[in-house]
Scaffold this active site. Sequence first.
Site, PDB file in Angstrom:
ATOM      1  N   LYS A 111       0.822  -1.214   0.000  1.00  0.00           N
ATOM      2  CA  LYS A 111       0.000   0.000   0.000  1.00  0.00           C
ATOM      3  C   LYS A 111       0.855   1.264   0.000  1.00  0.00           C
ATOM      4  O   LYS A 111       1.910   1.299   0.646  1.00  0.00           O
ATOM      5  CB  LYS A 111      -0.893   0.018   1.255  1.00  0.00           C
ATOM      6  CG  LYS A 111      -2.019  -1.004   1.223  1.00  0.00           C
ATOM      7  CD  LYS A 111      -2.884  -0.849   2.473  1.00  0.00           C
ATOM      8  CE  LYS A 111      -3.872  -1.988   2.649  1.00  0.00           C
ATOM      9  NZ  LYS A 111      -4.938  -1.998   1.645  1.00  0.00           N
ATOM     10  N   GLY A 125     -10.723  -2.857   8.653  1.00  0.00           N
ATOM     11  CA  GLY A 125     -10.345  -3.070  10.048  1.00  0.00           C
ATOM     12  C   GLY A 125     -11.500  -3.147  11.020  1.00  0.00           C
ATOM     13  O   GLY A 125     -11.311  -3.030  12.231  1.00  0.00           O
ATOM     14  N   ARG A 172     -23.132  -3.316  -3.636  1.00  0.00           N
ATOM     15  CA  ARG A 172     -24.508  -3.207  -4.139  1.00  0.00           C
ATOM     16  C   ARG A 172     -24.684  -1.931  -4.955  1.00  0.00           C
ATOM     17  O   ARG A 172     -25.315  -1.942  -6.010  1.00  0.00           O
ATOM     18  CB  ARG A 172     -25.507  -3.186  -2.970  1.00  0.00           C
ATOM     19  CG  ARG A 172     -25.947  -4.567  -2.538  1.00  0.00           C
ATOM     20  CD  ARG A 172     -27.224  -4.473  -1.706  1.00  0.00           C
ATOM     21  NE  ARG A 172     -27.633  -5.766  -1.193  1.00  0.00           N
ATOM     22  CZ  ARG A 172     -28.314  -6.675  -1.907  1.00  0.00           C
ATOM     23  NH1 ARG A 172     -28.652  -6.427  -3.160  1.00  0.00           N
ATOM     24  NH2 ARG A 172     -28.652  -7.814  -1.365  1.00  0.00           N
ATOM     25  N   GLY A 224     -13.915  -5.397   5.746  1.00  0.00           N
ATOM     26  CA  GLY A 224     -14.835  -5.950   6.729  1.00  0.00           C
ATOM     27  C   GLY A 224     -15.150  -7.426   6.538  1.00  0.00           C
ATOM     28  O   GLY A 224     -15.960  -7.998   7.274  1.00  0.00           O
ATOM     29  N   GLY A 229      -8.433  -8.382   5.063  1.00  0.00           N
ATOM     30  CA  GLY A 229      -7.391  -7.666   5.785  1.00  0.00           C
ATOM     31  C   GLY A 229      -7.202  -8.243   7.162  1.00  0.00           C
ATOM     32  O   GLY A 229      -6.512  -9.242   7.361  1.00  0.00           O
ATOM     33  N   SER A 230      -7.887  -7.656   8.130  1.00  0.00           N
ATOM     34  CA  SER A 230      -7.693  -8.040   9.512  1.00  0.00           C
ATOM     35  C   SER A 230      -8.354  -9.374   9.853  1.00  0.00           C
ATOM     36  O   SER A 230      -7.980 -10.025  10.825  1.00  0.00           O
ATOM     37  CB  SER A 230      -8.271  -6.941  10.412  1.00  0.00           C
ATOM     38  OG  SER A 230      -7.892  -5.682   9.901  1.00  0.00           O
TER      39      SER A 230
END
Lengths: 191, 295
Positions: free
Chosen positions: B82, B154, B166, B215, B236-237
């Site tokens: 990143k 996150g 959507r 998410g 990610g997390s």
Amino acid sequence: MKIGVLALQGAVSEHVSMLKTLGVDAIPVKSKKDFDNINGLIIPGGESTTMGRIITKFNLDEVLKEKIENGFPVYGTCAGMILLAKRIENYEQFSLDVLDITVVRNAFGRQTDSMEIDLDVKGLDTPFHAIFIRAPVAKDLGKDVFSLAEVEEGSVFVRQNNIFASAFHPELGKDPRIHKIFIEYINKSKI
Amino acid sequence: MVRIFGSTQLKRGLAQMLKGGVIMDVTSVEQAKIAEAAGAVAVMALEKIPADIRAQGGVARMADPALVKQIMNAVSIPVMAKVRIGHFVEAQILEAIGIDFVDESEVLTPADETHHIDKWNFKIPFVCGARNLGEALRRISEGAAMIRTKGEPGTGNIVEAVRHIRLVMDEIRKIQNMSEEELYVEAKEIGAPIELVREVKQLGRLPVVNFAAGGIATPADAALMMQLGADGVFVGSGIFKSSNPRKRAEAIVAATTYFDDPKILAKVSEDLGEEMKGLDIRDLTEKDLMQVRSE
């Protein structure tokens, strides 16, 4: 004729639409029952480690290997070439162990070394504009393996009876000639 | 034979090879190896995962190039990293060390509040975040070779990711039914070049690969994104903040392939241990939201 495109991961829709523009029925395949009604299979580009992981986790290796060893037409592009190879240099990873080559992964380097070239291919009158993305090459070709195209680093298009493999991605361009070679083989082998 | 490098075809082509796959955030060589073994199609090399960036505050920057290089040497799959929005020098540095893909990311603290990086200037491909079609097409017009819907990084909460995918899919469907004169108005309203709006109408999708992010914490979350039309997912997390990263990573990979097979989804969702705790988006203030950091 119906050709399956192994749809575990990677450039599946690109192969499907290329086949459809050639008037061939094409379907994504990802479970054992899908293999029953197809006349040939394309293993697309993507990540060979990812596809290998899913093939073993969902026990697709036996059905694939058995079919290919019994003459079922198969064409692997890029990651597909790696998955078909008998030997993979420097990496311990799954392969179907059917194509008698040693494959060198990321043979040109990383993404900055990905390239487009006009490639001479045996059987084609004019060069084929070939797209190589973090591509492998084939070396140490077995006695039944024929090289159909080469670059400095090694062979990039090979055939061993019913097994075709290219290091480049004809599905990313508009030129259907490589797909046609595979389709013509299937047509002939059906008779 | 003349060799052409760094073309748009090659940049977008690498993104096409990642389709149907899971890109995982990793902060060490060890995590990168776990991700590769679990079937990740690429890893995102980071100093800290988004959940920790969120918790620790301060300025979040590009990772140490030494760490990125270690990860590049440890795995055979593509490595992404990143850079801060607008920070083209961080991108030049990553290009110099041979990174495969740059993520110009709202997860890091923005370096430029007005401009994004002119991504046509680079030989390497870029992925950028977007919350709607206009944002996606603006990033593509700046040279992005891949889009990811933003979600809220996150948080371990899928609600924003659902909203964004959507919205993008809905706007694409809307454009497909528009007449030529309506396309001009739409282009003006969403702030996107008419050529790209026309291309979306013609293709019935974005002209580049579109992943979902922000998410995703469970196999069901990944399959939800795929059923809503994403080409693949970023996690990610969600993986390395859970109690059993290896097993969860493998389950999310399987769920991304078999996103339309509830029996397989049920099987791979079993016994994954504790997932990351997660945050309610309503508990976040405007200042905490990463998704609003650029348009």
